[in-house]
Design a protein around this motif. Structure first.
Motif: not given
Length: 122
Positions: A17-18, A21-22, A105, A108-110, A112-113
């Protein structure tokens, strides 16, 4: 040139997942399955930032940070915990060990970005 982020977690699904996203945001990703694997990768390859879990086999997140911070390769490399743990005492230990920040954890993807962008300035 893309910034490289080391993602350390014993859960393949969390790493994926990480990573997805990245990578979609243009970062190069190196994955490690535990702290020992992360230490070997972080000291043999240049990384711009590290996201690490706490509870892992062989070497946990705190032990990884302490070991990594004792090397010249760690200078200037931000390390953020990405963990289900949110205990204040553990957060204090992480900061003392050299952690730059802490995210709980699930993430949210935003979020972590935004954290990674702030860490690596990209």
């Amino acid at each position: 040139m893309a910034k490289t982020v080391l993602v350390v977690d014993d859960s393949p699904s969390v790493r994926k997942m990480v990573q997805m996203t990245l990578a979609a945001a243009g970062y190069d990703i190196i994955e490690a399955e535990d702290g020992q694997d992360a230490f070997e990768k972080a000291t043999s390859t240049h990384v711009d930032a590290v996201l690490t879990d706490q509870n892992m086999p062989r070497l946990d997140g705190l032990s990884f940070i302490r070991k990594f911070r004792a090397t010249p390769q760690s200078v200037g490399v931000p390390v953020v915990f990405l963990s289900t743990e949110s205990d204040a005492a553990l957060k204090a230990q992480a900061k003392d060990a050299g952690a730059t920040g802490w995210m709980v954890k699930p993430f949210d993807q935003n979020q972590i970005l935004a954290v990674v962008k702030k860490m690596v300035g990209a």
